[in-house]
Write a protein that holds these residues in place. Structure first.
Motif, PDB file in Angstrom:
ATOM      1  N   ASN B  18      -7.398  19.082 -14.957  1.00  8.88           N
ATOM      2  CA  ASN B  18      -8.220  17.870 -14.844  1.00  8.88           C
ATOM      3  C   ASN B  18      -7.652  16.991 -13.746  1.00  8.88           C
ATOM      4  OD1 ASN B  18      -9.460  18.840 -17.158  1.00  8.88           O
ATOM      5  ND2 ASN B  18      -8.212  17.570 -18.502  1.00  8.88           N
ATOM      6  N   TYR B  19      -8.564  16.271 -13.080  1.00  6.20           N
ATOM      7  CA  TYR B  19      -8.064  15.313 -12.099  1.00  6.20           C
ATOM      8  C   TYR B  19      -9.108  14.236 -11.857  1.00  6.20           C
ATOM      9  CZ  TYR B  19      -4.622  13.786  -8.747  1.00  6.20           C
ATOM     10  OH  TYR B  19      -3.639  13.069  -8.110  1.00  6.20           O
ATOM     11  N   THR B  20      -8.638  13.115 -11.244  1.00 10.89           N
ATOM     12  CA  THR B  20      -9.507  11.977 -10.984  1.00 10.89           C
ATOM     13  C   THR B  20      -9.404  11.550  -9.532  1.00 10.89           C
ATOM     14  OG1 THR B  20      -9.279  11.200 -13.268  1.00 10.89           O
ATOM     15  CG2 THR B  20     -10.047   9.602 -11.635  1.00 10.89           C
ATOM     16  N   ILE B  21     -10.566  11.283  -8.935  1.00  8.87           N
ATOM     17  CA  ILE B  21     -10.632  10.697  -7.596  1.00  8.87           C
ATOM     18  C   ILE B  21     -11.007   9.228  -7.757  1.00  8.87           C
ATOM     19  CG2 ILE B  21     -11.836  10.757  -5.378  1.00  8.87           C
ATOM     20  CD1 ILE B  21     -12.457  13.729  -5.962  1.00  8.87           C
ATOM     21  N   TYR B  22     -10.354   8.361  -6.976  1.00  5.11           N
ATOM     22  CA  TYR B  22     -10.553   6.926  -7.106  1.00  5.11           C
ATOM     23  C   TYR B  22     -11.272   6.369  -5.881  1.00  5.11           C
ATOM     24  CZ  TYR B  22      -7.179   7.401 -10.857  1.00  5.11           C
ATOM     25  OH  TYR B  22      -6.543   7.788 -12.000  1.00  5.11           O
ATOM     26  N   CYS B  23     -12.108   5.384  -6.144  1.00  2.54           N
ATOM     27  CA  CYS B  23     -12.856   4.722  -5.074  1.00  2.54           C
ATOM     28  C   CYS B  23     -12.782   3.219  -5.298  1.00  2.54           C
ATOM     29  CB  CYS B  23     -14.294   5.200  -5.084  1.00  2.54           C
ATOM     30  SG  CYS B  23     -15.363   4.354  -3.887  1.00  2.54           S
ATOM     31  N   ASN B  24     -12.124   2.513  -4.392  1.00  2.00           N
ATOM     32  CA  ASN B  24     -12.041   1.062  -4.444  1.00  2.00           C
ATOM     33  C   ASN B  24     -12.900   0.457  -3.340  1.00  2.00           C
ATOM     34  OD1 ASN B  24      -9.074   1.989  -5.367  1.00  2.00           O
ATOM     35  ND2 ASN B  24      -9.651   0.077  -6.349  1.00  2.00           N
ATOM     36  N   TYR B  25     -13.498  -0.698  -3.610  1.00  3.12           N
ATOM     37  CA  TYR B  25     -14.278  -1.365  -2.573  1.00  3.12           C
ATOM     38  C   TYR B  25     -13.950  -2.855  -2.575  1.00  3.12           C
ATOM     39  CZ  TYR B  25     -17.446  -1.926  -6.586  1.00  3.12           C
ATOM     40  OH  TYR B  25     -17.983  -2.200  -7.819  1.00  3.12           O
ATOM     41  N   SER B  26     -14.211  -3.478  -1.438  1.00  8.02           N
ATOM     42  CA  SER B  26     -13.602  -4.792  -1.189  1.00  8.02           C
ATOM     43  C   SER B  26     -14.458  -5.992  -1.585  1.00  8.02           C
ATOM     44  CB  SER B  26     -13.249  -4.923   0.301  1.00  8.02           C
ATOM     45  OG  SER B  26     -14.429  -4.808   1.088  1.00  8.02           O
ATOM     46  N   THR B  27     -15.787  -5.845  -1.647  1.00 10.17           N
ATOM     47  CA  THR B  27     -16.631  -6.995  -1.992  1.00 10.17           C
ATOM     48  C   THR B  27     -17.672  -6.582  -3.023  1.00 10.17           C
ATOM     49  OG1 THR B  27     -18.220  -6.583  -0.207  1.00 10.17           O
ATOM     50  CG2 THR B  27     -16.355  -8.000   0.307  1.00 10.17           C
ATOM     51  N   THR B  28     -18.258  -7.552  -3.647  1.00 12.59           N
ATOM     52  CA  THR B  28     -19.216  -7.304  -4.733  1.00 12.59           C
ATOM     53  C   THR B  28     -20.385  -6.460  -4.243  1.00 12.59           C
ATOM     54  OG1 THR B  28     -18.631  -9.413  -5.721  1.00 12.59           O
ATOM     55  CG2 THR B  28     -20.697  -8.424  -6.422  1.00 12.59           C
ATOM     56  N   SER B  29     -20.777  -5.522  -5.083  1.00  8.87           N
ATOM     57  CA  SER B  29     -21.939  -4.685  -4.775  1.00  8.87           C
ATOM     58  C   SER B  29     -22.653  -4.351  -6.071  1.00  8.87           C
ATOM     59  CB  SER B  29     -21.510  -3.412  -4.079  1.00  8.87           C
ATOM     60  OG  SER B  29     -22.625  -2.551  -3.889  1.00  8.87           O
ATOM     61  N   ASP B  30     -23.945  -4.050  -5.954  1.00 11.29           N
ATOM     62  CA  ASP B  30     -24.726  -3.749  -7.161  1.00 11.29           C
ATOM     63  C   ASP B  30     -24.999  -2.258  -7.330  1.00 11.29           C
ATOM     64  OD1 ASP B  30     -28.063  -4.646  -5.876  1.00 11.29           O
ATOM     65  OD2 ASP B  30     -26.448  -3.394  -5.071  1.00 11.29           O
ATOM     66  N   ARG B  31     -24.401  -1.424  -6.446  1.00 10.48           N
ATOM     67  CA  ARG B  31     -24.656   0.000  -6.628  1.00 10.48           C
ATOM     68  C   ARG B  31     -23.584   0.829  -5.913  1.00 10.48           C
ATOM     69  NH1 ARG B  31     -27.544  -2.247  -2.729  1.00 10.48           N
ATOM     70  NH2 ARG B  31     -28.152  -1.015  -0.916  1.00 10.48           N
ATOM     71  N   LEU B  32     -23.294   1.966  -6.512  1.00  9.44           N
ATOM     72  CA  LEU B  32     -22.270   2.857  -5.975  1.00  9.44           C
ATOM     73  C   LEU B  32     -22.767   4.289  -6.110  1.00  9.44           C
ATOM     74  CD1 LEU B  32     -18.506   2.591  -6.087  1.00  9.44           C
ATOM     75  CD2 LEU B  32     -19.510   4.738  -6.875  1.00  9.44           C
ATOM     76  N   TYR B  33     -22.462   5.085  -5.116  1.00 13.51           N
ATOM     77  CA  TYR B  33     -22.970   6.456  -5.048  1.00 13.51           C
ATOM     78  C   TYR B  33     -21.809   7.436  -4.889  1.00 13.51           C
ATOM     79  CZ  TYR B  33     -26.855   3.591  -3.242  1.00 13.51           C
ATOM     80  OH  TYR B  33     -27.805   2.622  -3.057  1.00 13.51           O
ATOM     81  N   TRP B  34     -21.990   8.614  -5.435  1.00 11.79           N
ATOM     82  CA  TRP B  34     -21.092   9.731  -5.156  1.00 11.79           C
ATOM     83  C   TRP B  34     -21.917  10.866  -4.549  1.00 11.79           C
ATOM     84  CZ3 TRP B  34     -15.899   9.815  -5.279  1.00 11.79           C
ATOM     85  CH2 TRP B  34     -15.249   8.805  -5.998  1.00 11.79           C
TER      86      TRP B  34
END
Lengths: 114, 109
Positions: B18-34
């Motif tokens: 098992n493993y996890t990929i992380y995604c950080n973002y810098s300002t407010t947003s209402d949607r995120l995609y992979w």
């Protein structure tokens, strides 16, 4: 439905030559986008068109121009190609913010500038 | 200006782990995609996450979103070789989306 199509698939240019990359979508989407992908850089937005009749610059617009010809077609033009423009170019489209702007991508154009 | 950071950028792992990929973002947003990209291919949409606490699962992949922490994770359960690809997160910014640099995942048989 073909989705998003791009032509050509591959192109080799000499420095200073010009060319136009074509993109078309048959999903009746309002918004269209041009990205370039370079190793280790992810996708960077060149230009986009939120709706027919409008175009806006993205992160890396220098050296490029675009035309939103109609709702279906969005072209990207390199007026005087440079080796730094060697890249893979992707076109994408999305319906609208109402559908969360999920983008659908074309197959890409692999461009080499010598 | 919205910035999106993924880590790790490269990951080599054994099948079954098992493993996890992380995604950080810098300002407010209402949607995120992979998105997923196979070598030499285009990008394929995997998940769209719209609200705090959203969780979506497809097979061995599960994505979650914490808007307060500005963090999304893509968790891989019992990895199989077919999941080898590059995974991108992207964050909505008005009419645009901004992509991270991608995580190249290589799963060893």
């Amino acid at each position: 439905n073909a989705g998003v199509t791009q032509t050509p698939k591959f192109q080799v240019l000499k420095t200073g030559q010009s060319m136009t990359l074509q993109c078309a979508q048959d999903m009746n989407h309002n918004s269209m986008y041009w990205y370039r992908q370079d190793p280790g850089m992810g996708l960077r937005l060149i230009y986009y068109s939120a709706s027919e009749g409008t175009t806006d610059k993205g992160e890396v617009p220098n050296g490029y121009n675009v035309s939103r010809l109609n709702k279906r077609e969005f072209s990207l033009r390199l007026e005087s190609a440079a080796p730094s423009q060697t890249s893979v170019y992707f076109c994408a489209s999305s319906a609208s913010l109402l559908t969360y702007n999920e983008q659908f991508f074309g197959p890409g154009t692999r461009l080499t500038v010598l | 200006e919205l910035k999106v950071e993924q880590n790790p950028l490269f990951l080599s792992m054994q099948e079954g782990k098992n493993y996890t990929i992380y995604c950080n973002y810098s300002t407010t947003s209402d949607r995120l995609y992979w998105y997923r990209q196979d070598p030499g291919k285009s990008l394929e949409s995997l998940f769209v996450l719209l609200s705090n606490g959203a969780v979506k699962q497809e097979g061995r992949l599960m994505a979650s979103l914490d808007t307060k922490a500005r963090l999304s994770t893509l968790h891989i359960t019992a990895a199989v070789h077919d999941l080898s690809a590059t995974y991108f997160c992207a964050v909505g910014d008005n009419d645009k989306i901004i992509f991270g640099k991608g995580t190249r995942l290589h799963i060893l048989p």
